[in-house]
Design a protein around this motif. Structure first.
Motif, PDB file in Angstrom:
ATOM      1  N   GLY A   1       0.857  -1.219   0.016  1.00  0.00           N
ATOM      2  CA  GLY A   1       0.110   0.233  -0.099  1.00  0.00           C
ATOM      3  C   GLY A   1       0.776   1.105  -0.199  1.00  0.00           C
ATOM      4  N   LEU A   2       2.085   1.285   0.520  1.00  0.00           N
ATOM      5  CA  LEU A   2       3.074   2.347   0.402  1.00  0.00           C
ATOM      6  C   LEU A   2       3.701   2.389  -0.691  1.00  0.00           C
ATOM      7  CD1 LEU A   2       4.586   1.914   3.988  1.00  0.00           C
ATOM      8  CD2 LEU A   2       2.906   3.654   3.315  1.00  0.00           C
ATOM      9  N   VAL A   3       4.141   1.262  -1.535  1.00  0.00           N
ATOM     10  CA  VAL A   3       4.844   1.633  -2.743  1.00  0.00           C
ATOM     11  C   VAL A   3       4.391   1.362  -4.065  1.00  0.00           C
ATOM     12  CG1 VAL A   3       6.931   0.814  -1.346  1.00  0.00           C
ATOM     13  CG2 VAL A   3       5.444  -1.025  -2.460  1.00  0.00           C
ATOM     14  N   GLU A   4       2.909   0.937  -4.048  1.00  0.00           N
ATOM     15  CA  GLU A   4       2.288   0.600  -5.278  1.00  0.00           C
ATOM     16  C   GLU A   4       1.963   1.899  -5.875  1.00  0.00           C
ATOM     17  OE1 GLU A   4      -0.738  -2.200  -4.675  1.00  0.00           O
ATOM     18  OE2 GLU A   4       0.594  -3.896  -5.490  1.00  0.00           O
TER      19      GLU A   4
ATOM     20  N   TRP B   1       4.758  11.765  -1.227  1.00  0.00           N
ATOM     21  CA  TRP B   1       5.593  12.891  -1.813  1.00  0.00           C
ATOM     22  C   TRP B   1       6.884  12.877  -1.054  1.00  0.00           C
ATOM     23  CZ3 TRP B   1       2.863  14.244  -5.386  1.00  0.00           C
ATOM     24  CH2 TRP B   1       1.033  14.396  -5.272  1.00  0.00           C
ATOM     25  N   THR B   2       7.315  11.755  -0.549  1.00  0.00           N
ATOM     26  CA  THR B   2       8.534  11.632  -0.156  1.00  0.00           C
ATOM     27  C   THR B   2       9.475  10.199  -0.818  1.00  0.00           C
ATOM     28  OG1 THR B   2       8.145   9.891   1.589  1.00  0.00           O
ATOM     29  CG2 THR B   2       8.098  12.045   2.159  1.00  0.00           C
ATOM     30  N   THR B   3      10.827  10.395  -0.479  1.00  0.00           N
ATOM     31  CA  THR B   3      11.558   9.281  -1.059  1.00  0.00           C
ATOM     32  C   THR B   3      11.352   7.979  -0.547  1.00  0.00           C
ATOM     33  OG1 THR B   3      13.484  10.949  -1.640  1.00  0.00           O
ATOM     34  CG2 THR B   3      13.877   8.537  -1.475  1.00  0.00           C
ATOM     35  N   LYS B   4      10.919   7.096  -1.139  1.00  0.00           N
ATOM     36  CA  LYS B   4      10.450   5.528  -0.732  1.00  0.00           C
ATOM     37  C   LYS B   4      11.803   4.968  -0.372  1.00  0.00           C
ATOM     38  CE  LYS B   4       5.980   6.190  -2.726  1.00  0.00           C
ATOM     39  NZ  LYS B   4       4.914   5.436  -3.537  1.00  0.00           N
ATOM     40  N   SER B   5      12.611   5.411   0.276  1.00  0.00           N
ATOM     41  CA  SER B   5      14.005   4.389   0.594  1.00  0.00           C
ATOM     42  C   SER B   5      13.417   3.428   1.551  1.00  0.00           C
ATOM     43  CB  SER B   5      14.856   5.288   1.311  1.00  0.00           C
ATOM     44  OG  SER B   5      14.504   5.639   2.492  1.00  0.00           O
TER      45      SER B   5
ATOM     46  N   ARG C   1      14.845   2.327   4.337  1.00  0.00           N
ATOM     47  CA  ARG C   1      14.717   2.689   5.782  1.00  0.00           C
ATOM     48  C   ARG C   1      13.285   3.677   6.017  1.00  0.00           C
ATOM     49  NH1 ARG C   1      18.888   2.983   9.108  1.00  0.00           N
ATOM     50  NH2 ARG C   1      20.301   2.631   7.692  1.00  0.00           N
ATOM     51  N   SER C   2      12.890   4.612   4.935  1.00  0.00           N
ATOM     52  CA  SER C   2      11.548   5.473   5.279  1.00  0.00           C
ATOM     53  C   SER C   2      10.663   4.527   5.257  1.00  0.00           C
ATOM     54  CB  SER C   2      11.641   6.424   4.004  1.00  0.00           C
ATOM     55  OG  SER C   2      12.698   7.116   4.103  1.00  0.00           O
ATOM     56  N   LEU C   3      10.703   3.434   4.594  1.00  0.00           N
ATOM     57  CA  LEU C   3       9.565   2.447   4.481  1.00  0.00           C
ATOM     58  C   LEU C   3       9.330   1.615   5.646  1.00  0.00           C
ATOM     59  CD1 LEU C   3       9.730   1.222   0.726  1.00  0.00           C
ATOM     60  CD2 LEU C   3       7.965   2.440   1.509  1.00  0.00           C
ATOM     61  N   ALA C   4      10.487   1.244   6.239  1.00  0.00           N
ATOM     62  CA  ALA C   4      10.552   0.428   7.396  1.00  0.00           C
ATOM     63  C   ALA C   4       9.980   1.259   8.709  1.00  0.00           C
ATOM     64  CB  ALA C   4      12.027  -0.271   7.783  1.00  0.00           C
ATOM     65  N   GLY C   5      10.624   2.830   8.812  1.00  0.00           N
ATOM     66  CA  GLY C   5      10.220   3.423   9.574  1.00  0.00           C
ATOM     67  C   GLY C   5       8.475   3.788   9.566  1.00  0.00           C
TER      68      GLY C   5
ATOM     69  N   ALA D   1       6.282  -3.871  12.766  1.00  0.00           N
ATOM     70  CA  ALA D   1       7.702  -3.909  12.852  1.00  0.00           C
ATOM     71  C   ALA D   1       8.482  -4.693  11.857  1.00  0.00           C
ATOM     72  CB  ALA D   1       8.010  -4.473  14.205  1.00  0.00           C
ATOM     73  N   ALA D   2       9.207  -4.017  11.283  1.00  0.00           N
ATOM     74  CA  ALA D   2      10.104  -4.422  10.104  1.00  0.00           C
ATOM     75  C   ALA D   2      11.407  -3.640   9.903  1.00  0.00           C
ATOM     76  CB  ALA D   2       9.338  -4.386   8.604  1.00  0.00           C
ATOM     77  N   SER D   3      12.417  -4.295   9.689  1.00  0.00           N
ATOM     78  CA  SER D   3      13.858  -3.670   9.449  1.00  0.00           C
ATOM     79  C   SER D   3      14.021  -3.405   8.022  1.00  0.00           C
ATOM     80  CB  SER D   3      15.096  -4.652   9.812  1.00  0.00           C
ATOM     81  OG  SER D   3      15.008  -5.674   9.019  1.00  0.00           O
ATOM     82  N   ALA D   4      14.936  -2.321   7.576  1.00  0.00           N
ATOM     83  CA  ALA D   4      15.239  -2.147   6.251  1.00  0.00           C
ATOM     84  C   ALA D   4      15.301  -3.313   5.294  1.00  0.00           C
ATOM     85  CB  ALA D   4      16.042  -1.060   6.276  1.00  0.00           C
TER      86      ALA D   4
END
Length: 548
Positions: free
Chosen positions: A84-87, A100-104, A106-110, A118-121
Motif C-alpha cells: 500500500g505504500l509503494v504501489e 511525496w517523499t523518497t521511498k527508501s 529505511r523510510s518504508l521500514a520507519g 515492525a520491520a527492518s530495512a
C-alpha cells in the motif's frame, strides 16, 4: 575460537563441541563462556558430534521448520501494508504518507513501524524483491498529445526525402543542440584517467563563472553522412539558424551538389526553425534568392523532435565524443565536435560563429507577404517551399507589389485558384443570392444579438464588396488556405472585413450543403500566391493608386 565468524551455525556447534570434549568434565561450560554462547548450543553440538549425524541435504544448515519464523509469517498484514505504500497511486493508497517523499528502505521500514508493523530495512528490501519490485529510474517515453496526422506526416517527409535523393538533390536535417556553458564545469560522462587523478572542475556551476556559452547548430547531410556544426556565441534565433545553413551551403553544400536546383530541409516544429517562426521564412527567402535554390521545408509533427535525423545521427555522436571533458573554452567545443566520428565513417566540420544575433526582431505582415512561399496540399503549415524568385504581375522575377497596388480581379476566378470552374462559381453566387437578400432584409431596427440599432436603415458606409466578390474571396480562402491579410490586399479591404465576409458566406454555403474540397495548397503570403498563380497560367495584374 577466533574463526567462528567463518562457520555456519552447524559448523560452529560442532567446532565448539570438539573443544568441549577435549577439555573433558566441565568443558561444555568453559567453552560456552569463552565463545559467548549458551551451554545448550554447545551441548547440542556434542550430541550431534557423538551421534554422527550426516549433513543436511542441499547444504542446508537447519532442518525444515527450525529457526525463527519470517516477519510476514508472524504478521500476515505486513506485506499488504508495504504494498500500500509503494504501489502506484491508482492501485495503492492515494493518501499514503510517503506519497511525496523518497521511498527508501529505511523510510518504508520507519512508516511500517509507525503503523504497528515492525520491520527492518533489510526485511523490507527482501519483501519488495519477492513481490516483483526493483529500483527503477524514470523512462522518457511519453510524448504528450499526439497529432492525428503524425504518422502520415512522417510518411510524407519520407516520400519527400526519397524524391529529392532520387534526383540527386541535397537533403539535410537541422536543429540546435543543447546550449553548453563554457568554463571549468562538470560535463556528464567518464573518461579513462590515471587512478586517483580525475579532472578537477568547479564545485558549483554558477553562470557568473562562465566564460560564455556555445550554441551548436547542426546540419546533417543524409546522403553523404556528414555533419556541419556552426557554434554560435550569442542567441539561438531564426537568423542564426539560416546563417548556419548558409555557411554549410557556401562551405560544403554547393561543392557536393554543384547541379542542385532544390534543397530539402527537415526541422523541428518549434524553436528558431519552427513552422510558426516568421523570421525563419523571411531569412530562407533571402537564402533562396541568393543561391537560386527552391528550398522545401518539412517540419516534424509537434512533440517528435527526437525523431529528427540530426538528433541521433549527429548530436548523439558529439555527446559521446566529448563526455567527461570540461568545455573550458570555445576552442575545446569546436575541436571536440570536429573530432567526432562513428563506425559508419561520419565526418563533422565545426567552426565558431562570433556574430551577434539579437532577439525580439519583429517581422511585419508586409515583410511576410513578400516571401514567395507556397504551402503544400498536405499540411501546408508544416510543408512548404520557398521559391528563389518572387513573382509579380508585371514581372515574374520582380518584387512583390507594394501596398498602393490594386489588383484586377479578372484572373482571380481562375480554376487553379478557386478550385472550381468560372461557371460553377457563377452558379454558386446565383444560388446564394436569395439567402443573402433575405439576410439584408432582416428587421433593420435590431441587431443580430437582439439589441437596438443605433443607426437608421440605410445609414452607415456602403459595403465595399458585392456578393460575387464575397463568394470569390471565400472560394480563394477555402482552396488555397489564404490568410485574411493576403485576401485583404487582393480586395483592398481590411482584415476584419474579410473575416466577417468569409464567415457569412460559409454559413450560407452550409445551408445549401456546399462542401468544399480540401485545400489544393496552403499559401501564407501574397508572393506565394503570385508564384502559384503564375505557375498555373493565371496572371494577376495590378494598377497603382494615384497619390494625392
Amino acid at each position: 575460537m577466533g574463526q567462528q565468524g567463518h562457520l555456519n551455525e552447524r559448523q560452529q556447534r560442532l567446532a565448539l563441541a570438539a573443544e568441549a570434549r577435549l577439555l573433558g568434565h566441565g568443558g561444555v561450560r568453559a567453552v560456552a563462556r569463552a565463545a559467548g554462547v549458551s551451554e545448550t548450543t554447545v551441548r547440542k553440538g556434542v550430541f550431534e558430534l557423538e551421534g554422527g549425524e550426516d549433513p543436511l541435504p542441499g547444504g542446508r544448515v537447519r532442518r525444515d521448520g527450525v529457526g525463527r519464523k519470517s516477519a510476514e509469517e508472524l504478521e500476515p498484514l505486513l506485506v499488504p501494508a508495504l504494498l500500500g505504500l509503494v504501489e502506484p497511486d491508482e492501485r495503492g493508497d492515494p493518501m499514503s504518507p510517503l506519497r511525496w517523499t523518497t521511498k527508501s528502505l529505511r523510510s518504508l521500514a520507519g512508516e511500517l513501524t509507525r503503523q504497528g508493523h515492525a520491520a527492518s530495512a533489510p526485511t523490507v528490501g527482501r519483501l519488495l524483491r519477492e513481490n516483483g519490485f526493483s529500483l527503477q529510474a524514470n523512462a522518457k517515453t511519453l510524448e504528450g498529445a499526439q497529432h492525428p496526422d503524425r504518422d502520415v506526416q512522417f510518411r510524407y517527409i519520407n516520400n519527400q526525402v526519397k524524391d529529392h535523393l532520387a534526383d540527386g538533390e541535397p537533403v539535410v536535417s537541422v536543429d540546435t543542440k543543447k546550449k553548453e556553458v563554457v568554463g571549468e564545469f562538470k560535463n556528464a560522462g567518464r573518461q579513462w584517467q590515471p587512478a586517483g587523478e580525475p579532472v578537477r572542475v568547479n564545485l558549483h556551476d554558477f553562470p557568473g563563472d562562465a566564460l560564455g556559452k556555445a550554441l551548436p547548430y547542426g546540419i546533417y547531410d543524409l546522403a553523404a553522412d556528414t555533419g556541419w556544426v556552426n557554434v554560435g556565441t550569442d542567441h539561438d534565433t531564426a537568423t542564426f539558424a539560416v546563417e548556419s545553413i548558409r555557411r554549410w551551403w557556401n562551405g560544403q553544400g554547393r561543392l557536393d551538389y554543384p547541379q542542385a536546383r532544390r534543397l530539402l530541409i527537415t526541422a523541428d516544429a518549434g524553436g528558431s526553425n519552427g513552422y510558426r517562426t516568421r523570421a525563419f521564412k523571411t531569412e530562407l527567402a533571402a537564402f533562396a534568392a541568393r543561391t537560386g535554390l527552391a528550398v522545401t521545408v518539412c517540419h516534424m509533427p509537434p512533440g517528435t523532435s527526437k525523431w529528427n535525423k540530426v538528433e541521433h545521427r549527429l548530436f548523439s555522436a558529439i555527446t559521446m565524443n566529448w563526455r567527461g571533458r570540461p568545455m573550458n573554452s570555445h576552442e575545446v567545443v569546436v575541436q571536440s565536435i570536429a573530432a567526432t566520428t562513428t563506425r559508419t565513417s561520419l565526418t563533422v566540420h565545426a567552426e565558431l560563429d562570433t556574430g551577434a544575433y539579437p532577439t525580439g526582431v519583429k517581422v511585419s505582415d508586409a515583410e511576410l507577404n513578400a516571401v514567395p512561399v507556397t504551402g503544400h496540399a498536405f499540411h501546408g503549415e508544416w510543408n512548404y517551399t520557398v521559391h528563389p524568385h518572387p513573382a509579380s504581375p508585371a514581372d515574374p522575377t520582380g518584387p512583390t507589389p507594394g501596398p498602393t497596388a490594386v489588383f484586377d480581379h479578372g484572373a482571380l476566378p481562375h480554376p487553379a485558384l478557386t478550385g472550381m470552374t468560372r461557371t460553377a462559381l457563377t452558379e454558386l453566387t446565383k444560388t446564394l443570392t436569395p439567402d443573402r437578400q433575405t439576410l439584408q432584409k432582416q428587421d433593420p431596427t435590431t441587431r443580430r444579438n437582439g439589441s437596438e440599432r443605433r443607426r437608421a436603415p440605410g445609414g452607415g458606409r456602403k459595403a465595399k464588396l458585392d456578393l460575387a466578390d464575397r463568394v470569390l474571396a471565400t472560394a480563394l480562402q477555402q482552396n488555397l488556405a489564404l490568410p485574411p491579410t493576403v485576401l485583404a490586399r487582393l480586395f483592398a479591404v481590411s482584415k476584419d472585413t474579410i473575416r466577417h465576409t468569409t464567415s457569412e458566406i460559409r454559413r450560407l454555403m452550409d445551408q445549401h450543403a456546399h462542401t468544399p474540397r480540401p485545400p489544393a495548397a496552403h499559401l501564407n503570403t501574397l508572393a506565394g500566391l503570385l508564384v502559384h498563380a503564375a505557375a498555373h497560367g493565371a496572371t494577376l495584374t495590378t494598377e497603382t493608386k494615384p497619390t494625392r
